[in-house]
Write a protein that holds these residues in place. Structure first.
Motif, short mmCIF file in Angstrom:
data_model
loop_
_atom_site.label_atom_id
_atom_site.label_comp_id
_atom_site.label_asym_id
_atom_site.label_seq_id
_atom_site.Cartn_x
_atom_site.Cartn_y
_atom_site.Cartn_z
N GLU A 397 0.83 -1.19 0.00
CA GLU A 397 0.00 0.00 0.00
C GLU A 397 0.87 1.25 0.00
OE1 GLU A 397 -3.55 2.01 2.69
OE2 GLU A 397 -2.74 0.05 3.20
N LEU A 398 0.49 2.21 -0.82
CA LEU A 398 1.28 3.43 -0.92
C LEU A 398 1.03 4.31 0.29
CD1 LEU A 398 0.96 4.44 -4.68
CD2 LEU A 398 2.82 3.28 -3.54
N ARG A 399 2.13 4.80 0.86
CA ARG A 399 2.04 5.67 2.03
C ARG A 399 1.83 7.09 1.56
NH1 ARG A 399 6.38 7.81 4.69
NH2 ARG A 399 7.74 6.47 3.47
N ASP A 400 1.01 7.84 2.31
CA ASP A 400 0.77 9.23 1.97
C ASP A 400 1.86 10.09 2.58
OD1 ASP A 400 -0.57 12.06 2.34
OD2 ASP A 400 -1.74 10.99 0.84
N SER A 401 2.25 11.14 1.86
CA SER A 401 3.37 11.97 2.31
C SER A 401 3.04 12.75 3.57
CB SER A 401 3.76 12.94 1.19
OG SER A 401 2.67 13.79 0.87
N THR A 402 1.76 12.95 3.86
CA THR A 402 1.41 13.74 5.05
C THR A 402 1.65 12.98 6.34
OG1 THR A 402 -0.88 12.96 4.79
CG2 THR A 402 -0.31 15.08 3.80
N ASN A 403 1.85 11.66 6.27
CA ASN A 403 2.02 10.89 7.51
C ASN A 403 3.29 11.29 8.24
OD1 ASN A 403 -0.31 9.57 6.88
ND2 ASN A 403 0.71 7.78 5.98
N ASP A 404 4.43 11.29 7.58
CA ASP A 404 5.67 11.66 8.25
C ASP A 404 6.46 12.69 7.44
OD1 ASP A 404 6.26 10.08 6.13
OD2 ASP A 404 7.60 8.70 7.20
N GLY A 405 5.84 13.33 6.46
CA GLY A 405 6.53 14.35 5.68
C GLY A 405 6.64 15.66 6.44
N LYS A 406 7.61 16.43 6.04
CA LYS A 406 7.86 17.74 6.68
C LYS A 406 7.67 18.80 5.63
CE LYS A 406 11.17 15.60 9.82
NZ LYS A 406 10.84 14.24 9.36
N ARG A 407 6.78 19.73 5.89
CA ARG A 407 6.41 20.75 4.93
C ARG A 407 6.99 22.11 5.29
NH1 ARG A 407 0.38 20.22 2.39
NH2 ARG A 407 0.49 18.02 1.80
N GLY A 408 7.03 22.96 4.29
CA GLY A 408 7.45 24.33 4.48
C GLY A 408 7.11 25.14 3.26
N THR A 409 7.32 26.43 3.35
CA THR A 409 7.03 27.30 2.21
C THR A 409 8.34 27.65 1.50
OG1 THR A 409 7.20 29.27 3.59
CG2 THR A 409 5.02 28.30 3.35
N GLY A 410 8.26 27.71 0.21
CA GLY A 410 9.43 28.04 -0.61
C GLY A 410 9.14 27.76 -2.06
N SER A 411 9.71 28.60 -2.94
CA SER A 411 9.45 28.43 -4.36
C SER A 411 10.35 27.38 -4.98
CB SER A 411 9.62 29.76 -5.09
OG SER A 411 10.91 30.27 -4.85
N SER A 412 11.51 27.08 -4.33
CA SER A 412 12.42 26.05 -4.81
C SER A 412 13.07 25.38 -3.61
CB SER A 412 13.53 26.64 -5.71
OG SER A 412 12.98 27.24 -6.84
N ALA A 413 13.32 24.08 -3.74
CA ALA A 413 14.00 23.33 -2.67
C ALA A 413 14.78 22.19 -3.30
CB ALA A 413 12.99 22.80 -1.65
N ILE A 414 16.07 22.08 -2.96
CA ILE A 414 16.92 21.02 -3.50
C ILE A 414 17.90 20.56 -2.43
CG2 ILE A 414 16.83 21.72 -5.93
CD1 ILE A 414 19.56 23.10 -5.42
N PHE A 415 18.34 19.30 -2.53
CA PHE A 415 19.38 18.80 -1.64
C PHE A 415 20.73 19.37 -2.09
CE2 PHE A 415 16.24 15.39 -0.87
CZ PHE A 415 16.27 15.38 0.52
N VAL A 416 21.54 19.79 -1.11
CA VAL A 416 22.87 20.29 -1.42
C VAL A 416 23.96 19.46 -0.75
CG1 VAL A 416 22.15 22.66 -1.83
CG2 VAL A 416 22.70 21.95 0.49
N ALA A 417 23.58 18.58 0.15
CA ALA A 417 24.53 17.68 0.81
C ALA A 417 23.74 16.48 1.33
CB ALA A 417 25.27 18.39 1.94
#
Length: 1210
Positions: A397-417
Motif C-alpha cells: 500500500e502506498l504511504r501518503d506523504s502527510t504521515n511523516d513528511g515535513k512541509r514548508g514554504t518556498g518556491s524552490s527546494a533542492i538537496f545540497v549535501a
C-alpha cells in the motif's frame, strides 16, 4: 492554477476556432470574412481563405482527413482542402436561409452538421454534397449544434432559451432520398429526444461531456448550467454563477472534472464540476471573448476575442523527475514513482496527493540517495515543499506523504549535501539551509535577485537571476563564478560533473564546472529538456525535435517529434524520456552523425574511419561540415557528384582526382581552376594539359619557356602559323631564340625596316641585303640609319632539363587520411584497429601505420629473395652494420640525460612586459594580449606589417655551409648582459626614430597633403605602441608624443571633414565655419596653429562673422608671426573690421568662454561637465554613444575600454 499562454495572435474579432487533431494547426474564422490557419507551435500564419462574403462564424477540421469546413453570414457552407500542395475550396453547400452559426464534421460518417439563424439544423453528406436531414423545432436563432463524440446524438442551443438533444440513429440505419428537392422524408430520421429548459435568456452554447452523460450550456442569463442525461430523461444538475455578462461558450475539460467558460465580461473562468464553484478566473482588460475550443487529444485550449485569439493550457505538463544511477523517480497523477531504466519495472512508492491544489502537479523533485528521501515542490499557495523519506520496500500500500513528511514554504527546494537542503523564498529573497528535521541551520541573503536555485555541486548552489547564473559557495557565502545567461529554467549536469547545460526558454549555455562558457545555442522555438550522452554530447528536445550539440557548439537534428518529450537519460542508441502524460518511454536514435563530428573535433581519426566504413553517412550537411572543419579529403569519400567532387579535390590539392573529374566535366572554368591549383603545386604537366584543353596558347608558350621546353616552343610557333596569328608566332620565336624566324614574321607582315634592323644587328648580312632589295632600297639609302651594333641578347641556355620533372614542394608530412583515403577511396582496415575512445585512436592509428609499413617490408623481402642467386658476400656487410650500430649506441650513451634549454625567444617573453619585446620573440598572441590590456587595442590588422618588421629586425640568419640550413641568431639590445633574467631583444622603434616620423608628417602638413598627413600620424601612433621605455623621462616624453600625434591627427581629420562639407554640402556654411574654428582648438605647434588660425579667420570674414574673425585675429597676432608681414597685416584688417562691426551673420555652435574637448567621431564640442568617454590609448574624448565602438582616429582601440597604460620603465 495558472493560465499558461502558448500562442497569441492579433487579428479581427474571432468567431470560430478548431484544432487539428494531429498537426499543430489551429483554424480561426474572423468577423471580417477571413479564415486563418495558424501553426501555434511555430507562431506562424500558414494560410488564409477569403472566399466568404461577410463574417465567418463556424469552422471545423475533419478528424481524419485534410478537410476544413466553414459557415458564414453569406448563408454558405464551404469545404476546403488544407493540404499544403493544394489549399483551395473544394465545394460550397447551399440551403440555409440565414446566418450559419456553427459547422462540424462527424467523427465516423461523411456528414457535416450545421445550424443557422433560419431555425434549422442541417446534416449534409460531404460525399454526395447534398442535404440529408433538416432538424426543425427551435423557434429562434440556433446558436450552436454539435455531434455527440460517440453516440448518434446532437445537442443544440438556441435563442428560444432551450437546449435540445436530437436522436439521429435512424439516419445511420437508413439513408434518405438524396435527390434534389426531396425534403418530405427528412423528419422521419431524427427526433427530439430531450428539450432542456431552465435558462432565462437565449442559450449561446451547449456541448457534450467526452465520456459521461453530461451536457454543459451557457447563456445570455450569465449562467452556466450542467445537465445529466439517462436513457429516458434529462434534468438540470446545477448552475454555475459568476459571470457578469453574456456567457459565450462553455465546455468540459477532457482530463479533469472542470468546466471552462468564456464570456463578454472579458474573462475565462474555470469551474469545479463537483463543487460547482469557480476555481480560477483569468481577465483581459479590453477583449470580450466569443468562442472557446479544446484540443481533441492534448491539454490545449483556444479562446477567440475581439482582437485575436489565445492558445493556452491550465497546468504544466512537464512531469517532475530526477535521475539517480539507473533509477528514474518521477511524479504522475501526484504519485511518486520509481522506474528502473534497465528492467522497465515501474512502481509507485509515495502519494503526494495532498501537496498543494489537486489540479496542480508538483514542479520539481530532488532525490537524496544517502537518506533515500525526496523533496517535492509545488507552485500552489505561492510555493510549498515537502520532505519525505521513501519506503525501503517497494510494493504494498502506498504511504501518503502527510504521515511523516515535513512541509514548508518556498518556491524552490533542492538537496545540497547528504543531510542538508536549500530552500529559496522568492518573495523575501532568502535562501534557508535546513537539515533533515526541517530545522533552519543557516540563512543566506543572495547577492543578486534570485528567481530559482539549482544544484551546483556539494555545498554549492547555482543561483538564477534575470541576466546571469552564479555559482555560490554556501559555506564561504561567496560567489565563485558567474556567467551571463537569459533566465534559466532547468540545469543538467553531465555524469562526471565536469560540464553543465543551462536551459533557458530559447537558449542553451554549455559551460564547465566553474561556469567557463564553451558554447551558446539559440533555438527559435521552446527548449523542453536535455540529457548528456556518455561521450560528452548534450542531447536536448524542443517542441518538435530531438537535437544534439557538441561542447564547442556544433549542433544538428537527430529526430523529429510528433509531440514533445522530456529526456531523462541517453544511453547508446536509446533515449529514455517521459511523455506529456508522464509515462516512461524509449526512443531509438542514430547517433552516428554527432559521434562522427565529435571524433573529428577530438582528432579521434580511428573512430572516424570506423564510422565511415560501417555507417551510411550521406548528405550535403556532412560534406559542408567536413569542408568547414578542414577535411575535404574525407568529404571526397562521400561525394559522387562530379562538380562537388572536383571542388573538394581542388580544395584539398588532390590533382589526380581533380584531373579525372575535370576530364569528365570538360568545362573551361574547371580546366582554368585546375591549371591554377596545379601551378601552385608546381605540377607543370597538369598545367600543360589544362592549358591545352582550354587552348590557352599564350599561357602554354610561357610555360614552355620557363620549363626550358625549346622543342615545344618550336612546335607552338608552327601552330601559331597554322592559326594565322603573327603575334603569337613572333612571341614564340623570341622565346625560342629563333632570330631567322622573327625576321621571316616581320617580312610577312610588311615590317621591312624592323626585319632589316633585326638581321643587321644579328650579323645576318646576306639576309639584310635581301630585305633591302625586296623593299627596293640600297645601302646608300641606309646611311642615315644609326648603327646599333651587334645584338648581345641571347636566349639563356637550359642548364638542367626540367620539362620531364615536376617541381619539388616543401613536404608537410603524410596526413593520416592521406594514408587511409587514397584518391577518395577508403582503404580497408582490419577490425582490430577500431578502439572506441580517445586513447584508442592512437592505438588504431599505430596499427594502421604498421599495416602500411608491412606492405613496404613485404616488397623488400621479395627483392632479397630475387637477389639470392648473385652470390653476394653478406657476412662482411652484416659485420659493417654491427660496427655502425655500436658507434650509434656510443653516441646515444654520450647524449643520455641531455635536455634542451630555454629558448632565447621564451627568455625575452619572460623578462619584458612590453609588447615590442614579445613581438620580437615571435610571441604575437601574448603581444596582442598586452596591447589589449595596456592600451585597449582591439583591431590588429593594420599592425601586422609592424609585427613582421620587428620580428625580422630582431633576428639574423647565418649560413655556415651551403648544404646546411641557416642558423637563426637573436639580436640583443644589451649584449654585455650575461644574466638570463635580464636578456632583452634589440629596440626597433625608439623615441628618436619616431621623432623622425614626426618631421616627415610636418612636411606633408606644410604641403597640404592632408590624407597622407593623416596616415602619417596614424603610423606614428602605431609605432609608439612598440617603443620600449627605460626611464621616467622617456615615459613622460612618450606620453607627450602620443598626445601631440593625437592632436595633429584630430586637426587634420577636422580639416578633411570641412573640405568634404564644402564639396558635398556647399549650402551648409554653418557646419563649415564650426569645423574651421574647431581646428584652431587642436593643440598644434605654433607654426602650424598659425595656419589653422589664418584659415578660420579668412573663412569667418567671408561669411560676415566679423566678431568671430576678430577673436581669431587677436589669437593670431598674439602668436607673433615674425617674418610674415602679409599674415600680420591680414590679421590687423580682420581685427579692425570686427571692432567696427562686432556681429556674426551666422550663429554657430561655439562657446569660447567654456572649456571644451572635441569629440573625435562627430567633431562637436564636449563642454566641461558633460558626460564623455575616452580612448584608452590616446586619451581622445568622445560622446557617450560611441562607447564600445572602434576609435575612428587610430582605428585600433575600443572607445571607453579599460586599460592599464604603458608599464613602468625598465
Amino acid at each position: 492554477m495558472n493560465l499558461l499562454t502558448k500562442f497569441e495572435s492579433k487579428s479581427n474579432r474571432v468567431k470560430g476556432l478548431a484544432f487539428h487533431p494531429r498537426l499543430p494547426l489551429l483554424a480561426a474564422s474572423l468577423h471580417n470574412g477571413s479564415v486563418q490557419l495558424w501553426n501555434y507551435q511555430m507562431g506562424t500564419l500558414v494560410d488564409r481563405f477569403d472566399e466568404h462574403d461577410g463574417p465567418v462564424r463556424g469552422v471545423a477540421i475533419h478528424p481524419s482527413r485534410p478537410l476544413l469546413v466553414t459557415g458564414g453570414d453569406d448563408y454558405k457552407i464551404k469545404v476546403w482542402d488544407i493540404r499544403p500542395q493544394g489549399r483551395r475550396c473544394l465545394f460550397t453547400l447551399h440551403g440555409h436561409l440565414d446566418y450559419v452559426r456553427t459547422v462540424q464534421f462527424h467523427h465516423e460518417m461523411p456528414w457535416i452538421l450545421s445550424c443557422s439563424d433560419d431555425q434549422t439544423i442541417r446534416i449534409w453528406n460531404s460525399t454526395s454534397r447534398n442535404c440529408i436531414a433538416i432538424l426543425t423545432g427551435h423557434s429562434h436563432y440556433i446558436m450552436s449544434a454539435q455531434f455527440h463524440p460517440k453516440d448518434d446524438l446532437i445537442v443544440s442551443a438556441a435563442m428560444d432559451q432551450t437546449v435540445r438533444v436530437w436522436d439521429i440513429s435512424g439516419l445511420r440505419r437508413n439513408t434518405p432520398n438524396t435527390q434534389p428537392g426531396s425534403f418530405d422524408t427528412f423528419d422521419t430520421f431524427s427526433t427530439v429526444k430531450y428539450v432542456l429548459e431552465g435558462h432565462d435568456r437565449g442559450v449561446n452554447w451547449a456541448s457534450f461531456h467526452p465520456t459521461l452523460p453530461l451536457i454543459v450550456s451557457s447563456a445570455d442569463d450569465r449562467q452556466i448550467k450542467l445537465w445529466r442525461m439517462s436513457e429516458t430523461k434529462a434534468w438540470e444538475v446545477d448552475t454555475c454563477r459568476g459571470h457578469f455578462n453574456n456567457v459565450s461558450g462553455a465546455l468540459f475539460h477532457p482530463r479533469h472534472e472542470l468546466i471552462l467558460s468564456v464570456g463578454e465580461d472579458k474573462t475565462i473562468r474555470v469551474w469545479d464540476m463537483g463543487k460547482r464553484t469557480a476555481v480560477q478566473t483569468f481577465r483581459r482588460e479590453h477583449d470580450r471573448f466569443w468562442v472557446l475550443a479544446c484540443h481533441p487529444e492534448l491539454n490545449l485550449f483556444a479562446a477567440g476575442h475581439d482582437n485575436g485569439l489565445i492558445v493556452f493550457k491550465l497546468e504544466r505538463e512537464r512531469p517532475a523527475f530526477t535521475l539517480h544511477l539507473d533509477n528514474l523517480y518521477y511524479i504522475r497523477d501526484k504519485y511518486v514513482r520509481q522506474y528502473d531504466l534497465n528492467t522497465g519495472s515501474d512502481v509507485g512508492v509515495l502519494s503526494v496527493r495532498k501537496l498543494g491544489s489537486q489540479y496542480v502537479q508538483p514542479r520539481t523533485l530532488s532525490f537524496n540517495p544517502a537518506e533515500r528521501s525526496v523533496i517535492a515542490v509545488s507552485n500552489s499557495d505561492n510555493g510549498i515543499y515537502e520532505l519525505v523519506a521513501l519506503p525501503k520496500d517497494v510494493g504494498g500500500e502506498l504511504r501518503d506523504s502527510t504521515n511523516d513528511g515535513k512541509r514548508g514554504t518556498g518556491s524552490s527546494a533542492i538537496f545540497v549535501a547528504r543531510n542538508r537542503f536549500a530552500v529559496l523564498n522568492k518573495t523575501s529573497q532568502v535562501i534557508e539551509i535546513r537539515d533533515l528535521s526541517n530545522s533552519i541551520t543557516k540563512t543566506i541573503k543572495p547577492p543578486v535577485q534570485t528567481n530559482d536555485i539549482f544544484y551546483g555541486g556539494t555545498a554549492s548552489l547555482l543561483l538564477s537571476s534575470p541576466t546571469a547564473v552564479l555559482l555560490y559557495d554556501i559555506q564561504q557565502q561567496k560567489v565563485l563564478a558567474e556567467i551571463a545567461s537569459p533566465p534559466v529554467k532547468y540545469v543538467v549536469w553531465s555524469t562526471d560533473g565536469m560540464f553543465v547545460a543551462l536551459l533557458s526558454k530559447h537558449t542553451i549555455t554549455i559551460a564547465n564546472k566553474v561556469l567557463g562558457q564553451s558554447s551558446l545555442i539559440h533555438e527559435t522555438i521552446r527548449i523542453k529538456s536535455g540529457a548528456w550522452d556518455d561521450s560528452g554530447v548534450f542531447i536536448y528536445s524542443t517542441l518538435n525535435h530531438i537535437k544534439y550539440t557538441l561542447p564547442q557548439g556544433d549542433n544538428g537534428i537527430i529526430k523529429t517529434l510528433d509531440q514533445p518529450v522530456y529526456l531523462t537519460r541517453v544511453k547508446g542508441k536509446t533515449i529514455h524520456c517521459l511523455d506529456r502524460s508522464a509515462r516512461p518511454r524509449t526512443i531509438s536514435i542514430d547517433p552516428t552523425e554527432y559521434r562522427f563530428k565529435l571524433a573529428l573535433t577530438r582528432n579521434n581519426y580511428d573512430e572516424v574511419l570506423h564510422i565511415i566504413r560501417t555507417s551510411n553517412l550521406v548528405g550535403q550537411s556532412i560534406i559542408v561540415y567536413l569542408q568547414k572543419k578542414g577535411f575535404p579529403e574525407i568529404a571526397l569519400h562521400f561525394v559522387q557528384d562530379k562538380t562537388t567532387r572536383f571542388d573538394l579535390a581542388i580544395e584539398c590539392g588532390n590533382l589526380d582526382v581533380a584531373l579525372e573529374t575535370a576530364r569528365a566535366i570538360d568545362r573551361p572554368e574547371c580546366w582554368n581552376r585546375l591549371a591554377q591549383q596545379a601551378l601552385k603545386q608546381g605540377n607543370h604537366k597538369v598545367v600543360e594539359k589544362a592549358y591545352q584543353q582550354t587552348k590557352s596558347f599564350d599561357h602554354l608558350s610561357f610555360l614552355y619557356l620557363v620549363t626550358g621546353s625549346t622543342d615545344k616552343l618550336m612546335r607552338m610557333q608552327k601552330i601559331a602559323e597554322s592559326r594565322g596569328d603573327p603575334m603569337s608566332r613572333f612571341h614564340n620565336a623570341i622565346y625560342a631564340g629563333d632570330v631567322e624566324g622573327r625576321i621571316a614574321i616581320l617580312r610577312d607582315v610588311g615590317l621591312h625596316p624592323l626585319a632589316y634592323l633585326t638581321a643587321k644587328t644579328n650579323e645576318l648580312t646576306d639576309l639584310a641585303q635581301e630585305i633591302l632589295e625586296e623593299a627596293g632600297l640600297t645601302e646608300l639609302d641606309m646611311e642615315d640609319v644609326p648603327n646599333f651594333g651587334t645584338s648581345t641578347l641571347k636566349t639563356p641556355p637550359v642548364v638542367t632539363a626540367t620539362s620531364q620533372l615536376v617541381w619539388p614542394l616543401l613536404s608537410l608530412g603524410e596526413n593520416y587520411f592521406e594514408k587511409a583515403l587514397l584518391n577518395g577511396h577508403l582503404e580497408e582496415v582490419g577490425e582490430e584497429t577500431y578502439v572506441n575512445g580517445i586513447d584508442g585512436a592512437k592505438a588504431g592509428a599505430k596499427v594502421g601505420a604498421d599495416d602500411w609499413m608491412n606492405e613496404d617490408n613485404g616488397d623488400e623481402e621479395e627483392d632479397v629473395e630475387d637477389a639470392a642467386g648473385w652470390d653476394l658476400d653478406t657476412e662482411e656487410i652484416e659485420a659493417q652494420a654491427d660496427v655502425g650500430e655500436e658507434v650509434a649506441e656510443g653516441v646515444e650513451e654520450a647524449g643520455a640525460g641531455a635536455a634542451p634549454g630555454v629558448s632565447e625567444s621564451e627568455v625575452w617573453v619572460r623578462n619584458s612586459p612590453f609588447a615590442a619585446d614579445h613581438v620580437a620573440a615571435g610571441s604575437f598572441e601574448s603581444a596582442m594580449q598586452l596591447l589589449n590590456r595596456q592600451h585597449g587595442i582591439v583591431a590588429f590588422e593594420s599592425l601586422k606589417p609592424l609585427f613582421i618588421s620587428i620580428y625580422r629586425a630582431s633576428h639574423a640568419y647565418l649560413s655556415p655551409h651551403a648544404s646546411l640550413p641557416p642558423l637563426q641568431l637573436h639580436i640583443r639590445r644589451n649584449i654585455e648582459e650575461s644574466s638570463a633574467t635580464r636578456v632583452l631583444p634589440v629596440v626597433v622603434h625608439s623615441i628618436t626614430s619616431v621623432k623622425a616620423q614626426f618631421r616627415e608628417a610636418y612636411r606633408l602638413l606644410q604641403a597640404k597633403k592632408l590624407p597622407d598627413t593623416a596616415e602619417a600620424f596614424r603610423s606614428i601612433l602605431e609605432a609608439l605602441l612598440f617603443v620600449v621605455i627605460t626611464t621616467d623621462d622617456e615615459a613622460k616624453e612618450w606620453r607627450s608624443l602620443v598626445t601631440l600625434a593625437k592632436e595633429y591627427l584630430l586637426g587634420v581629420l577636422i580639416e578633411l571633414e570641412r573640405l568634404r562639407v564644402i564639396e558635398k554640402e556647399p549650402e551648409n556654411v554653418r557646419r563649415m565655419l564650426e569645423l574651421a574654428i574647431y581646428f584652431t582648438h587642436c593643440k598644434l605647434q605654433p607654426q602650424h596653429l598659425k595656419i589653422s588660425l589664418n584659415l578660420a579667420m579668412t573663412v569667418s570674414t567671408k561669411a560676415n562673422n566679423h566678431a568671430t574673425a576678430a577673436k581669431l585675429a587677436r589669437r593670431l597676432i598674439d602668436l607673433q608671426p615674425d617674418g610674415n608681414n602679409c599674415c600680420r597685416l591680414q590679421a590687423r584688417r580682420a581685427l579692425a573690421a570686427g571692432e567696427r562691426n562686432p556681429r556674426n551673420a551666422l550663429e554657430i555652435s561655439y562657446d569660447e568662454f567654456t572649456e571644451f574637448e572635441l569629440c573625435g567621431a562627430s567633431f562637436t564640442p564636449i563642454y566641461k561637465g558633460s558626460p564623455s568617454v575616452q580612448c584608452p590609448y590616446t586619451g581622445a574624448f568622445f560622446l557617450p554613444e560611441y562607447k564600445g565602438k572602434l576609435d575612428p582616429l587610430t582605428r585600433l582601440t575600443e572607445i571607453g575600454a579599460p586599460s592599464s597604460g604603458m608599464p613602468a620603465p625598465r
